[in-house]
Design an enzyme around this catalytic site. Sequence first.
Site, PDB file in Angstrom:
ATOM      1  N   VAL A  60       9.981   3.386  -5.500  1.00  0.00           N
ATOM      2  CA  VAL A  60       8.998   3.284  -6.581  1.00  0.00           C
ATOM      3  C   VAL A  60       8.318   1.913  -6.553  1.00  0.00           C
ATOM      4  O   VAL A  60       7.111   1.816  -6.795  1.00  0.00           O
ATOM      5  CB  VAL A  60       9.643   3.588  -7.951  1.00  0.00           C
ATOM      6  CG1 VAL A  60       8.664   3.349  -9.087  1.00  0.00           C
ATOM      7  CG2 VAL A  60      10.151   5.020  -7.983  1.00  0.00           C
ATOM      8  N   ALA A  63       5.753   2.175  -3.852  1.00  0.00           N
ATOM      9  CA  ALA A  63       4.644   3.019  -4.302  1.00  0.00           C
ATOM     10  C   ALA A  63       3.758   2.302  -5.319  1.00  0.00           C
ATOM     11  O   ALA A  63       2.527   2.304  -5.193  1.00  0.00           O
ATOM     12  CB  ALA A  63       5.190   4.314  -4.900  1.00  0.00           C
ATOM     13  N   GLU A  64       4.376   1.693  -6.319  1.00  0.00           N
ATOM     14  CA  GLU A  64       3.575   1.034  -7.351  1.00  0.00           C
ATOM     15  C   GLU A  64       2.827  -0.166  -6.784  1.00  0.00           C
ATOM     16  O   GLU A  64       1.690  -0.433  -7.174  1.00  0.00           O
ATOM     17  CB  GLU A  64       4.436   0.615  -8.542  1.00  0.00           C
ATOM     18  CG  GLU A  64       3.584   0.107  -9.685  1.00  0.00           C
ATOM     19  CD  GLU A  64       4.279   0.120 -11.031  1.00  0.00           C
ATOM     20  OE1 GLU A  64       3.603  -0.254 -12.014  1.00  0.00           O
ATOM     21  OE2 GLU A  64       5.452   0.505 -11.123  1.00  0.00           O
ATOM     22  N   THR A  65       3.432  -0.857  -5.847  1.00  0.00           N
ATOM     23  CA  THR A  65       2.747  -1.983  -5.206  1.00  0.00           C
ATOM     24  C   THR A  65       1.487  -1.509  -4.492  1.00  0.00           C
ATOM     25  O   THR A  65       0.404  -2.080  -4.669  1.00  0.00           O
ATOM     26  CB  THR A  65       3.697  -2.689  -4.213  1.00  0.00           C
ATOM     27  OG1 THR A  65       4.814  -3.219  -4.930  1.00  0.00           O
ATOM     28  CG2 THR A  65       2.988  -3.799  -3.465  1.00  0.00           C
ATOM     29  N   SER A  68      -1.180  -0.092  -6.937  1.00  0.00           N
ATOM     30  CA  SER A  68      -1.746  -1.183  -7.734  1.00  0.00           C
ATOM     31  C   SER A  68      -2.725  -2.023  -6.928  1.00  0.00           C
ATOM     32  O   SER A  68      -3.760  -2.456  -7.444  1.00  0.00           O
ATOM     33  CB  SER A  68      -0.634  -2.078  -8.277  1.00  0.00           C
ATOM     34  OG  SER A  68       0.152  -1.387  -9.212  1.00  0.00           O
TER      35      SER A  68
END
Length: 141
Positions: A60, A63-65, A68
């Site tokens: 996660v 993924a969020e990196t 974003s």
Amino acid sequence: MEDTGVTQSDALTDGMSMRGTLAERMGIALLEATPERVVATMPVAGNTQPYGLLHGGASVVLAETLGSIGAALHAARLFNGIAVGIDVNATHHKAARDGIVTGVATPLRLGGMIASYEIAITDEKGDRVCTARLTCALRRS
């Protein structure tokens, strides 16, 4: 700590730096970054849970990196803005025990106020380990 590559473009947009971030600590190496596609790798080693498997939270983080970064580049292109995550979810398909995983973020929608990305994380054989979705709000800086 060895150079992980996350700082290839240390200032991706004004005010956005990878130096000293969680991404750097996790060993995420940024390979490609545009609003339309963000690619990075992350080692499994050092990012595992007690059973020796890639930690779902590490997936996660990757993924969020990536989502974003894509959303921030989109916001910067639109109105010199920033992006902040407002929703993230992930489905873990397969365990990874070693090697490197690769994340590829592609936009589902690049709007004027919201950007949503699908992030596919695969192992070295190309098998899908995780699928995530990130939605970011775009704000003027």
